[in-house]
Motif scaffolding. Sequence first.
Motif, mmCIF file in Angstrom:
data_model
loop_
_atom_site.group_PDB
_atom_site.id
_atom_site.type_symbol
_atom_site.label_atom_id
_atom_site.label_comp_id
_atom_site.label_asym_id
_atom_site.label_seq_id
_atom_site.Cartn_x
_atom_site.Cartn_y
_atom_site.Cartn_z
ATOM 1 N N MET A 1 0.842 -1.214 0.000
ATOM 2 C CA MET A 1 0.000 0.000 0.000
ATOM 3 C C MET A 1 0.866 1.249 0.000
ATOM 4 N N GLU A 2 1.782 1.318 1.006
ATOM 5 C CA GLU A 2 2.705 2.456 1.120
ATOM 6 C C GLU A 2 3.456 2.670 -0.186
ATOM 7 N N GLU A 3 3.976 1.544 -0.729
ATOM 8 C CA GLU A 3 4.784 1.617 -1.951
ATOM 9 C C GLU A 3 3.949 2.067 -3.136
ATOM 10 N N ALA A 4 2.734 1.527 -3.206
ATOM 11 C CA ALA A 4 1.851 1.886 -4.321
ATOM 12 C C ALA A 4 1.537 3.382 -4.291
ATOM 13 N N LEU A 5 1.250 3.892 -3.086
ATOM 14 C CA LEU A 5 0.937 5.316 -2.954
ATOM 15 C C LEU A 5 2.154 6.172 -3.309
ATOM 16 N N GLY A 6 3.332 5.719 -2.853
ATOM 17 C CA GLY A 6 4.569 6.425 -3.174
ATOM 18 C C GLY A 6 4.824 6.440 -4.675
ATOM 19 N N ALA A 7 4.529 5.299 -5.319
ATOM 20 C CA ALA A 7 4.730 5.194 -6.762
ATOM 21 C C ALA A 7 3.812 6.154 -7.518
ATOM 22 N N ILE A 8 2.574 6.298 -7.027
ATOM 23 C CA ILE A 8 1.633 7.241 -7.654
ATOM 24 C C ILE A 8 2.220 8.647 -7.601
ATOM 25 N N GLU A 9 2.757 9.004 -6.417
ATOM 26 C CA GLU A 9 3.304 10.351 -6.230
ATOM 27 C C GLU A 9 4.499 10.609 -7.148
ATOM 28 N N GLN A 10 5.205 9.538 -7.531
ATOM 29 C CA GLN A 10 6.402 9.711 -8.360
ATOM 30 C C GLN A 10 6.115 9.748 -9.857
ATOM 31 N N LEU A 11 4.880 9.476 -10.265
ATOM 32 C CA LEU A 11 4.551 9.501 -11.690
ATOM 33 C C LEU A 11 4.871 10.882 -12.280
ATOM 34 N N GLY A 12 5.359 10.890 -13.500
ATOM 35 C CA GLY A 12 5.758 12.139 -14.149
ATOM 36 C C GLY A 12 4.663 13.184 -14.164
ATOM 37 N N VAL A 13 3.464 12.763 -14.568
ATOM 38 C CA VAL A 13 2.356 13.716 -14.688
ATOM 39 C C VAL A 13 1.949 14.244 -13.310
ATOM 40 N N VAL A 14 2.072 13.387 -12.295
ATOM 41 C CA VAL A 14 1.733 13.800 -10.927
ATOM 42 C C VAL A 14 2.772 14.796 -10.405
ATOM 43 N N GLN A 15 4.046 14.524 -10.710
ATOM 44 C CA GLN A 15 5.111 15.445 -10.312
ATOM 45 C C GLN A 15 4.910 16.816 -10.953
ATOM 46 N N ALA A 16 4.451 16.814 -12.204
ATOM 47 C CA ALA A 16 4.212 18.075 -12.902
ATOM 48 C C ALA A 16 3.067 18.849 -12.239
ATOM 49 N N LEU A 17 2.018 18.114 -11.879
ATOM 50 C CA LEU A 17 0.853 18.731 -11.236
ATOM 51 C C LEU A 17 1.220 19.279 -9.859
ATOM 52 N N LYS A 18 2.139 18.571 -9.198
ATOM 53 C CA LYS A 18 2.531 18.924 -7.840
ATOM 54 C C LYS A 18 3.053 20.357 -7.716
ATOM 55 N N THR A 19 3.886 20.785 -8.644
ATOM 56 C CA THR A 19 4.461 22.131 -8.535
ATOM 57 C C THR A 19 3.916 23.093 -9.584
ATOM 58 N N SER A 20 2.893 22.668 -10.344
ATOM 59 C CA SER A 20 2.384 23.540 -11.405
ATOM 60 C C SER A 20 1.664 24.755 -10.829
ATOM 61 N N PHE A 21 1.836 25.874 -11.530
ATOM 62 C CA PHE A 21 1.165 27.096 -11.105
ATOM 63 C C PHE A 21 -0.250 27.148 -11.655
ATOM 64 N N PHE A 22 -0.459 26.626 -12.882
ATOM 65 C CA PHE A 22 -1.773 26.706 -13.533
ATOM 66 C C PHE A 22 -2.594 25.431 -13.411
ATOM 67 N N ALA A 23 -1.952 24.289 -13.683
ATOM 68 C CA ALA A 23 -2.720 23.042 -13.788
ATOM 69 C C ALA A 23 -3.466 22.692 -12.502
ATOM 70 N N TYR A 24 -2.806 22.801 -11.365
ATOM 71 C CA TYR A 24 -3.440 22.387 -10.109
ATOM 72 C C TYR A 24 -4.706 23.202 -9.790
ATOM 73 N N PRO A 25 -4.616 24.550 -9.845
ATOM 74 C CA PRO A 25 -5.854 25.312 -9.605
ATOM 75 C C PRO A 25 -6.947 25.023 -10.635
ATOM 76 N N VAL A 26 -6.543 24.731 -11.900
ATOM 77 C CA VAL A 26 -7.551 24.422 -12.925
ATOM 78 C C VAL A 26 -8.234 23.088 -12.600
ATOM 79 N N VAL A 27 -7.430 22.077 -12.246
ATOM 80 C CA VAL A 27 -7.999 20.774 -11.874
ATOM 81 C C VAL A 27 -8.904 20.943 -10.652
ATOM 82 N N ASN A 28 -8.433 21.751 -9.701
ATOM 83 C CA ASN A 28 -9.201 22.032 -8.487
ATOM 84 C C ASN A 28 -10.547 22.681 -8.836
#
Lengths: 147, 125
Positions: A1-28
């Motif tokens: 479980m821990e590993e699976a969740l960690g792996a999700i966080e490491q996905l490229g698209v997720v990493q991009a969303l993590k620090t994005s200025f535009f994408a995250y508020p738009v998704v929100n």
Amino acid sequence: MEEALGAIEQLGVVQALKTSFFAYPVVNALHILAIGALVTTVILMDLKLLGLFDEMPEPHFIRLLRRIALGAFVVASATGLALFSVRASEYAAMPLFWAKMGLIGLAALNFIAFITIRNGPRRVFALVSITLWPLALLAGRFLGFVL
Amino acid sequence: MRLRTLLLSIALATMAPALPALAHHGWTWAVDELSELTGTVKAVYVGNPHATLDLDVDGVVWHVELAPPGPTMATGFTEETVKPGDQVTAIGNRSKDPNETRMKAVRITAGGKNYDIYPARVPQD
């Protein structure tokens, strides 16, 4: 479980969303828009089953609103998954997150029971629905303020 | 018809619960005074919706909240700035709830460098 969740966080698209200025508020914003459409149409359908708006023919009323509700549910789920993935392990460790998922699960089961059980207690389904969906919304809103 | 209007109003009223408490955005949940925490880094996260830093202060884990990733990284503070085990000092506003080990930081000091997350709130010396 821990590993699976960690792996999700490491996905490229997720990493991009993590620090994005535009994408995250738009998704929100899309998440909020979808939830607004979903809860509004659900409440209108519930009120219809509870006896309001009886000047409108039920089949048309329900057909239109159910389409919007199902479409909104798909958008809300997709954007919700995206928001979750950014801090998957933190959300997964929060009881409030699972309370929200539980409420959505119960509301979904209630919907499935409503469309499967013929001649079922329609008003009971409506009352359960009009209680669970706003509670799920409330749980979700609190979630945004405690992480 | 009047009964229906009433029913509808009740239904709408119940779905508009404006509950401002519990808010961890902004400073409403924190005390006005600034205080200082020094501890070792347990976890660092610089991302949306806001950056966080978990600090072990004498065996107690403090959850330190920074700004959203943009303003946080603009100070030069990234996820590579500190790593678990590093000694860090945070200046900020603690939670109003004395049992909650949470702080909204205005300045992080790490490796001899200051990162002013909210420069306007850092006291001028």
